[in-house]
Design an enzyme around this catalytic site. Structure first.
Site, PDB file in Angstrom:
ATOM      1  N   ASN A  44       0.988  -1.360  -0.015  1.00 57.35           N
ATOM      2  CA  ASN A  44       0.013   0.174  -0.226  1.00 57.35           C
ATOM      3  C   ASN A  44       0.909   1.059   0.085  1.00 57.35           C
ATOM      4  O   ASN A  44       0.562   2.301  -0.713  1.00 57.35           O
ATOM      5  CB  ASN A  44      -0.875  -0.061   1.347  1.00 57.35           C
ATOM      6  CG  ASN A  44      -1.953  -1.082   1.465  1.00 57.35           C
ATOM      7  OD1 ASN A  44      -2.203  -1.505   0.260  1.00 57.35           O
ATOM      8  ND2 ASN A  44      -2.428  -1.445   2.434  1.00 57.35           N
ATOM      9  N   ASN A 185       1.802   5.078  15.045  1.00 61.81           N
ATOM     10  CA  ASN A 185       0.678   5.748  15.435  1.00 61.81           C
ATOM     11  C   ASN A 185       0.529   5.933  16.961  1.00 61.81           C
ATOM     12  O   ASN A 185       1.482   5.343  17.570  1.00 61.81           O
ATOM     13  CB  ASN A 185      -0.576   5.086  14.632  1.00 61.81           C
ATOM     14  CG  ASN A 185      -0.807   3.702  15.232  1.00 61.81           C
ATOM     15  OD1 ASN A 185      -0.069   3.160  16.215  1.00 61.81           O
ATOM     16  ND2 ASN A 185      -1.514   2.939  14.334  1.00 61.81           N
ATOM     17  N   ASP A 253      -1.137   3.804   5.745  1.00 60.92           N
ATOM     18  CA  ASP A 253      -0.159   3.686   4.323  1.00 60.92           C
ATOM     19  C   ASP A 253      -0.125   4.813   3.588  1.00 60.92           C
ATOM     20  O   ASP A 253       1.038   5.136   2.935  1.00 60.92           O
ATOM     21  CB  ASP A 253      -0.857   2.396   3.909  1.00 60.92           C
ATOM     22  CG  ASP A 253      -0.522   1.033   4.845  1.00 60.92           C
ATOM     23  OD1 ASP A 253       0.202   1.319   5.668  1.00 60.92           O
ATOM     24  OD2 ASP A 253      -1.352   0.241   4.652  1.00 60.92           O
TER      25      ASP A 253
HETATM   26  O1  RIB Z   1      -2.516  -0.767   6.801  1.00 55.92           O
HETATM   27  C1  RIB Z   1      -3.617  -1.586   6.131  1.00 55.92           C
HETATM   28  C2  RIB Z   1      -3.183  -2.989   5.791  1.00 55.92           C
HETATM   29  O2  RIB Z   1      -2.752  -3.447   7.070  1.00 55.92           O
HETATM   30  C3  RIB Z   1      -4.145  -3.720   4.868  1.00 55.92           C
HETATM   31  O3  RIB Z   1      -4.090  -3.524   3.733  1.00 55.92           O
HETATM   32  C4  RIB Z   1      -3.954  -5.025   5.481  1.00 55.92           C
HETATM   33  O4  RIB Z   1      -3.275  -6.083   4.358  1.00 55.92           O
HETATM   34  C5  RIB Z   1      -2.908  -5.130   6.573  1.00 55.92           C
HETATM   35  O5  RIB Z   1      -1.541  -5.317   6.314  1.00 55.92           O
END
Ligand code: RIB
Length: 307
Positions: A44, A185, A253
């Site tokens: 991500n 966080n 992310d």
């Molecule tokens: O931060 C979100 C992510 O955390 C999700 O996409 C999931 O896969 C976990 O890794």
């Protein structure tokens, strides 16, 4: 957008249900919808940095299975480089996600699979990418030996190293000293520092503790309260931007990926944090994780409007 960004981290196939409330132990709830899509914190963040305009190499690992093929198809569609997307015999990771449809908050179970089995040797096979990076961004959703190897290579090569310590965990103390920025966080900051994070006013003390551990700068994300950044000399609150949240999954992310892209483009810690904050804000207005990462034009628009 500036220098190269390397992201080392996980891919997971996200299996997401929207629910009236997050189930408690022993409880079954009926979900209102289901979606499957690319996720994993590392992936991500790489997608977020790529969409923010950075020249990104993602180092990750998938299995030789349908989820692994879906990951590759997604990166191809995004126009992302895949030379460090490795394949192995362990199945691709997946994540079971419940999103509360009233609050947009989530609960997540990650089965790391291939990324849990990624090795320091796998990292070595991508050494030249790490050595050529201006910014190296990693998290704690793969195995720690591999994370430490990435940090060793990046540190020796003089790259700026950003650790998003998610899921919450602690690296050995000598590795904290090699980090340029750590971006926990509230819960991650609490676990690493041992200090309570009950309100946003607790952030400065936690950040000072992180600096005392040897990190050069701390950027604590505070959800709907924005963020707090300090390099020990200058400290600033990053103000939240009010939006209607649909799904908070992946917001951290989006923040981290866009933050790394902005650092690589030459912004200072505080401007890059504001840029990341704009990306994280946009992410919560859409469902899903990787597909919800905002694009450069959208981020810049909100970044300038929120000044
Ligand atoms: O931060 C979100 C992510 O955390 C999700 O996409 C999931 O896969 C976990 O890794």
């Amino acid at each position: 957008m500036g220098k190269k960004v390397v992201v080392f981290g996980s891919f997971a196939m996200d299996l997401t249900a929207r629910v009236p409330s997050i189930p408690r132990e022993g409880e079954t709830v009926l979900g209102s919808s289901f979606a499957m899509g690319p996720g994993g914190k590392g992936s991500n963040q790489a997608v977020a940095a790529h969409r923010a305009g950075a020249d990104v190499t993602l180092i990750t690992k998938v299995g030789r299975d349908a989820f692994g093929e879906a990951a590759r198809a997604f990166y191809k569609m995004e126009g992302m480089r895949m030379d460090c997307v490795l394949s192995g015999d362990v199945g691709t990771g997946c994540a079971l996600i419940a999103v509360d449809e009233r609050t947009a908050q989530n609960a997540i179970v990650v089965v790391s699979g291939a990324c849990g089995a990624i090795t320091a040797e796998d990292v070595e096979s991508c050494r030249s990418a790490v050595e050529g990076a201006g910014v190296v961004l990693t998290q704690l959703e793969t195995n720690y030996d591999a994370v430490c190897r990435v940090i060793d290579i990046a540190s020796a090569a003089g790259a700026r190293i950003v650790l998003n310590p998610a899921p919450a965990g602690k690296l050995p103390p000598e590795y904290m000293k090699k980090l340029d920025v750590v971006t926990p966080n509230e819960t991650e900051a609490e676990l690493i520092t041992g200090l309570p994070m009950r309100t946003k006013q607790d952030a400065p003390a936690a950040a000072r503790m992180l600096l005392a551990m040897g990190v050069k700068a701390a950027l604590i994300t505070l959800g709907k309260n924005g963020a707090y950044a300090t390099d020990g000399r200058i400290s600033r609150w990053i103000e939240p931007i009010a939006v209607e949240a649909v799904d908070t999954t992946g917001a951290g992310d989006a923040f981290n990926g866009a933050f790394a892209a902005a650092l690589a483009a030459g912004m200072d810690l505080f401007e890059a944090a504001r840029y990341g904050n704009a990306a994280g804000t946009l992410c919560v207005t859409k469902s899903g994780t990787a597909p919800a990462m905002p694009y450069r034009g959208q981020i810049e628009d909100l970044f300038h409007r929120s000044r």
